[in-house]
Design a protein around this motif. Structure first.
Motif, PDB file in Angstrom:
ATOM      1  N   VAL A  44     150.242 149.354  77.519  1.00  0.00           N
ATOM      2  CA  VAL A  44     150.183 147.892  77.663  1.00  0.00           C
ATOM      3  C   VAL A  44     150.138 147.229  76.296  1.00  0.00           C
ATOM      4  O   VAL A  44     150.855 146.246  76.038  1.00  0.00           O
ATOM      5  CB  VAL A  44     148.961 147.479  78.522  1.00  0.00           C
ATOM      6  CG1 VAL A  44     148.742 145.982  78.467  1.00  0.00           C
ATOM      7  CG2 VAL A  44     149.153 147.927  79.947  1.00  0.00           C
ATOM      8  N   VAL A  45     149.313 147.760  75.390  1.00  0.00           N
ATOM      9  CA  VAL A  45     149.214 147.177  74.047  1.00  0.00           C
ATOM     10  C   VAL A  45     150.552 147.285  73.318  1.00  0.00           C
ATOM     11  O   VAL A  45     151.008 146.325  72.697  1.00  0.00           O
ATOM     12  CB  VAL A  45     148.079 147.869  73.246  1.00  0.00           C
ATOM     13  CG1 VAL A  45     148.136 147.501  71.785  1.00  0.00           C
ATOM     14  CG2 VAL A  45     146.726 147.502  73.841  1.00  0.00           C
ATOM     15  N   ASP A  61     161.479 148.000  82.989  1.00  0.00           N
ATOM     16  CA  ASP A  61     161.270 148.995  84.044  1.00  0.00           C
ATOM     17  C   ASP A  61     160.755 150.316  83.480  1.00  0.00           C
ATOM     18  O   ASP A  61     159.880 150.959  84.066  1.00  0.00           O
ATOM     19  CB  ASP A  61     162.567 149.234  84.819  1.00  0.00           C
ATOM     20  CG  ASP A  61     162.923 148.062  85.718  1.00  0.00           C
ATOM     21  OD1 ASP A  61     161.993 147.317  86.108  1.00  0.00           O
ATOM     22  OD2 ASP A  61     164.119 147.894  86.023  1.00  0.00           O
ATOM     23  N   HIS A  62     161.296 150.726  82.337  1.00  0.00           N
ATOM     24  CA  HIS A  62     160.852 151.973  81.722  1.00  0.00           C
ATOM     25  C   HIS A  62     159.381 151.891  81.333  1.00  0.00           C
ATOM     26  O   HIS A  62     158.604 152.831  81.584  1.00  0.00           O
ATOM     27  CB  HIS A  62     161.709 152.290  80.490  1.00  0.00           C
ATOM     28  CG  HIS A  62     161.195 153.454  79.704  1.00  0.00           C
ATOM     29  ND1 HIS A  62     161.301 154.755  80.146  1.00  0.00           N
ATOM     30  CD2 HIS A  62     160.540 153.511  78.514  1.00  0.00           C
ATOM     31  CE1 HIS A  62     160.745 155.559  79.270  1.00  0.00           C
ATOM     32  NE2 HIS A  62     160.276 154.824  78.262  1.00  0.00           N
ATOM     33  N   MET A  63     158.963 150.791  80.734  1.00  0.00           N
ATOM     34  CA  MET A  63     157.566 150.628  80.321  1.00  0.00           C
ATOM     35  C   MET A  63     156.641 150.535  81.540  1.00  0.00           C
ATOM     36  O   MET A  63     155.521 151.047  81.520  1.00  0.00           O
ATOM     37  CB  MET A  63     157.399 149.407  79.422  1.00  0.00           C
ATOM     38  CG  MET A  63     158.145 149.506  78.096  1.00  0.00           C
ATOM     39  SD  MET A  63     157.784 150.994  77.161  1.00  0.00           S
ATOM     40  CE  MET A  63     156.216 150.597  76.471  1.00  0.00           C
ATOM     41  N   PHE A  67     153.719 153.089  82.300  1.00  0.00           N
ATOM     42  CA  PHE A  67     152.356 152.619  82.581  1.00  0.00           C
ATOM     43  C   PHE A  67     151.820 153.258  83.860  1.00  0.00           C
ATOM     44  O   PHE A  67     150.678 153.722  83.904  1.00  0.00           O
ATOM     45  CB  PHE A  67     152.346 151.090  82.689  1.00  0.00           C
ATOM     46  CG  PHE A  67     151.047 150.522  83.154  1.00  0.00           C
ATOM     47  CD1 PHE A  67     149.939 150.502  82.324  1.00  0.00           C
ATOM     48  CD2 PHE A  67     150.922 150.014  84.440  1.00  0.00           C
ATOM     49  CE1 PHE A  67     148.733 149.980  82.756  1.00  0.00           C
ATOM     50  CE2 PHE A  67     149.725 149.494  84.879  1.00  0.00           C
ATOM     51  CZ  PHE A  67     148.632 149.481  84.042  1.00  0.00           C
ATOM     52  N   LYS A  68     152.613 153.292  84.926  1.00  0.00           N
ATOM     53  CA  LYS A  68     152.182 153.903  86.184  1.00  0.00           C
ATOM     54  C   LYS A  68     151.885 155.387  86.002  1.00  0.00           C
ATOM     55  O   LYS A  68     150.901 155.902  86.541  1.00  0.00           O
ATOM     56  CB  LYS A  68     153.246 153.717  87.271  1.00  0.00           C
ATOM     57  CG  LYS A  68     153.281 152.330  87.857  1.00  0.00           C
ATOM     58  CD  LYS A  68     154.048 152.190  89.156  1.00  0.00           C
ATOM     59  CE  LYS A  68     155.264 153.036  89.288  1.00  0.00           C
ATOM     60  NZ  LYS A  68     156.065 152.755  90.498  1.00  0.00           N
ATOM     61  N   HIS A  69     152.733 156.080  85.233  1.00  0.00           N
ATOM     62  CA  HIS A  69     152.530 157.503  84.994  1.00  0.00           C
ATOM     63  C   HIS A  69     151.212 157.740  84.232  1.00  0.00           C
ATOM     64  O   HIS A  69     150.430 158.627  84.598  1.00  0.00           O
ATOM     65  CB  HIS A  69     153.705 158.087  84.205  1.00  0.00           C
ATOM     66  CG  HIS A  69     153.496 159.486  83.755  1.00  0.00           C
ATOM     67  ND1 HIS A  69     153.492 160.550  84.638  1.00  0.00           N
ATOM     68  CD2 HIS A  69     153.249 160.004  82.533  1.00  0.00           C
ATOM     69  CE1 HIS A  69     153.267 161.658  83.968  1.00  0.00           C
ATOM     70  NE2 HIS A  69     153.114 161.352  82.685  1.00  0.00           N
TER      71      HIS A  69
END
Length: 178
Positions: A44-45, A61-63, A67-69
């Motif tokens: 996130v940062v 979408d990649h980020m 983040f979910k992973h």
């Protein structure tokens, strides 16, 4: 009624400490790792810090998937922790309501068998006094986790209370320090 309440105070204190621990987050250890890039906070940062680059390269979408992973990897036993929290809160509520029903049953029995000795207002006053004291007991019991720190703090307090002060405020002529 007071004897029944005194007998139930340990159960109610334990129930209140369980419920207070869940609501204030004492049972969880928070670990924030914003400096690590492989953590959810780090993603996130990094995303917010480089938002123009992320937007220019259409990496939203990649980020988001990164983040979910990271979020799933940081809390692998989320269901187990949720079940544990729900069980402890439920146990606290169960104990609280069981003791409450026992006290109300006994109060009703007293009012039914001794209508001239006890009034409904006296029963309510005793119940409210008990519950207000239990809120404080629950807060105090949730802090009892570290007994050694409590023993050290208590010994420091008693040392300060027991020591003889070099300044005697009751001495007529005052006392000068050496």
């Amino acid at each position: 009624m007071a004897l029944v309440a005194l007998g139930c105070i340990p159960l109610l204190g334990y129930a209140m400490s369980l419920r207070m621990g869940n609501s204030t987050g004492v049972d969880r250890v928070a670990s924030f790792s914003a400096d690590k890039q492989d953590s959810a906070t780090g993603v996130v940062v990094e995303t917010l810090h480089n938002i123009r680059t992320v937007a220019a390269l259409t990496l939203e979408d990649h980020m988001f998937h990164e983040f979910k992973h990271c979020l799933r990897a940081s809390e692998p036993d989320n269901y187990r922790e949720s079940a544990k929290t729900a069980a402890t809160h439920g146990m606290g509520c169960l104990l609280h309501h069981w003791v409450d029903s026992l006290l109300l049953f006994f109060a009703g029995w007293l009012l039914h068998n001794y209508p001239t000795k006890f009034t409904f207002l006296e029963v309510l006053n005793s119940n409210f006094a008990l519950y207000f004291s239990l809120f404080g007991l629950g807060v105090a019991l949730k802090e009892i986790a570290d007994r050694e720190e409590i023993k050290k703090a208590t010994s420091r307090v008693f040392f300060l209370l027991d020591r003889e002060s070099a300044l005697d405020p009751l001495y007529k002529y005052g006392h000068k320090l050496d």
